[in-house]
Design a protein around this motif. Structure first.
Motif, mmCIF file in Angstrom:
data_model
loop_
_atom_site.group_PDB
_atom_site.id
_atom_site.type_symbol
_atom_site.label_atom_id
_atom_site.label_comp_id
_atom_site.label_asym_id
_atom_site.label_seq_id
_atom_site.Cartn_x
_atom_site.Cartn_y
_atom_site.Cartn_z
ATOM 1 N N THR A 297 0.825 -1.196 0.000
ATOM 2 C CA THR A 297 0.000 0.000 0.000
ATOM 3 C C THR A 297 0.864 1.253 0.000
ATOM 4 O O THR A 297 1.798 1.374 0.790
ATOM 5 N N GLN A 298 0.549 2.194 -0.898
ATOM 6 C CA GLN A 298 1.250 3.464 -0.956
ATOM 7 C C GLN A 298 0.494 4.494 -0.123
ATOM 8 O O GLN A 298 -0.735 4.603 -0.208
ATOM 9 N N HIS B 123 -1.884 13.364 0.498
ATOM 10 C CA HIS B 123 -3.017 14.288 0.455
ATOM 11 C C HIS B 123 -4.055 13.861 1.497
ATOM 12 O O HIS B 123 -4.571 14.695 2.255
ATOM 13 N N HIS B 124 -4.338 12.575 1.562
ATOM 14 C CA HIS B 124 -5.259 12.063 2.578
ATOM 15 C C HIS B 124 -4.704 12.296 3.983
ATOM 16 O O HIS B 124 -5.447 12.622 4.918
ATOM 17 N N LEU B 125 -3.398 12.097 4.133
ATOM 18 C CA LEU B 125 -2.769 12.286 5.443
ATOM 19 C C LEU B 125 -2.883 13.732 5.896
ATOM 20 O O LEU B 125 -3.099 14.005 7.078
ATOM 21 N N SER C 156 -6.913 2.344 3.516
ATOM 22 C CA SER C 156 -5.561 2.017 3.054
ATOM 23 C C SER C 156 -4.667 1.581 4.208
ATOM 24 O O SER C 156 -3.775 0.746 4.027
ATOM 25 N N LEU C 157 -4.910 2.121 5.411
ATOM 26 C CA LEU C 157 -4.099 1.766 6.579
ATOM 27 C C LEU C 157 -4.640 0.532 7.289
ATOM 28 O O LEU C 157 -3.945 -0.074 8.110
#
Length: 299
Positions: free
Chosen positions: A2-3, A7-9, A45-46
């Motif tokens: 997973t990358q 931007h989400h962070l 994603s996490l």
């Protein structure tokens, strides 16, 4: 693999710092629904939830607090990179991130960091927490050094290094007007006397109790505290004898507000610096560790 979507962070960081979707959306000039969607994508994603949602309020989960610590470090590093590249004011600024155990004397912290605080090309960031949390951040490289009055054994944390940077005798301190019929005698004049002591978890308290037990002395415990800042405040306000390293009440001793009755025999406070193995260590850390007063204090 997973990358990480930075931007989400960034959106998550804003929500965590503002404490609500509404405030974060206003700050970022986006809709709440868009912000909520981006947060959900980051959580997916996490593979974990970053917030607990109860009654329209958000609170960080344990994973969320960890991610926030990393996000703080990531975005702070980005700001440092831009400042360095732009060479603001003709100076290259560096940053040293210091973790300090929350019970540690503030006077010791300022004394230890004095060179860095006086250096206009260095920004000092101090973060206070319990030792376990600070060691976690040290290992995650979000801190450069941890200051503590407790050592961390190498067998417990093999990736860290603990060294003594200073030690000092521990004294009995009293208000300026505190009087005895004769000069203070240790330990006999503590019999029945009101005393202010570190809490029972403190190694200083354990060693002090042992000294009094051997002498058959029983003082009157007026108060106890688990941090040096509180001990300092109590020593200033209460007509009692306080057990404390002189560095903690340095200003009050110099002004005469408090007086030192005696140094307690065979009792010392030790101050430690804890670092972690790193490929690219902060070069300023070694300058602090090489200070000429290393191993002792002149108070």
């Amino acid at each position: 693999m997973t990358q990480l979507n930075y931007h989400h962070l960034r959106y998550f960081h804003a929500i965590a710092r503002e404490g609500s979707l509404t405030k974060a959306a206003d700050r970022l000039n986006v809709s709440q629904s868009a912000l909520s969607i981006q947060l959900k994508k980051l959580e997916e994603s996490l593979g974990c939830f970053l917030f607990e949602r109860e009654h329209k309020t958000l609170s960080l989960t344990e994973e969320g607090r960890m991610v926030l610590n990393y996000a703080d470090a990531i975005f702070r590093t980005g700001e440092e990179m831009l400042a360095t590249l732009h060479n603001r004011g003709g100076h290259y600024r560096s940053v040293i991130r210091v973790g300090a155990v929350s019970t540690l004397s503030k006077n010791f912290q300022i004394t230890f960091l004095s060179d860095a605080l006086d250096d206009q090309e260095v920004e000092v960031v101090i973060y206070s927490a319990n030792l376990q949390e600070l060691i976690g951040q040290l290992k995650a490289h979000t801190l450069d050094i941890v200051l503590s009055n407790s050592a961390v054994p190498a067998e417990v944390e093999p990736m860290t290094r603990t060294q003594i940077v200073a030690e000092q005798a521990v004294s009995l301190i009293a208000p300026r007007d505190y009087e005895f019929k004769v000069d203070f005698r240790f330990p006999q004049d503590l019999q029945g006397a009101p005393v202010v002591l570190p809490s029972r978890e403190s190694s200083l308290r354990s060693s002090f109790n042992l000294l009094l037990e051997k002498a058959g002395i029983v003082p009157l415990i007026a108060a106890e505290a688990n941090d040096m800042a509180t001990l300092r405040l109590i020593a200033r306000e209460v007509n009692a004898i306080t057990l404390v390293p002189p560095i903690v009440v340095l200003d009050e001793l110099r002004s005469g507000e408090l007086k030192e009755l005696c140094q307690v025999p065979n009792l010392r406070e030790t101050f430690y610096a804890i670092t972690a193995d790193r490929r690219f260590p902060n070069r300023y850390v070694q300058r602090l560790l090489d200070k000429p007063w290393q191993g002792g204090f002149a108070v």
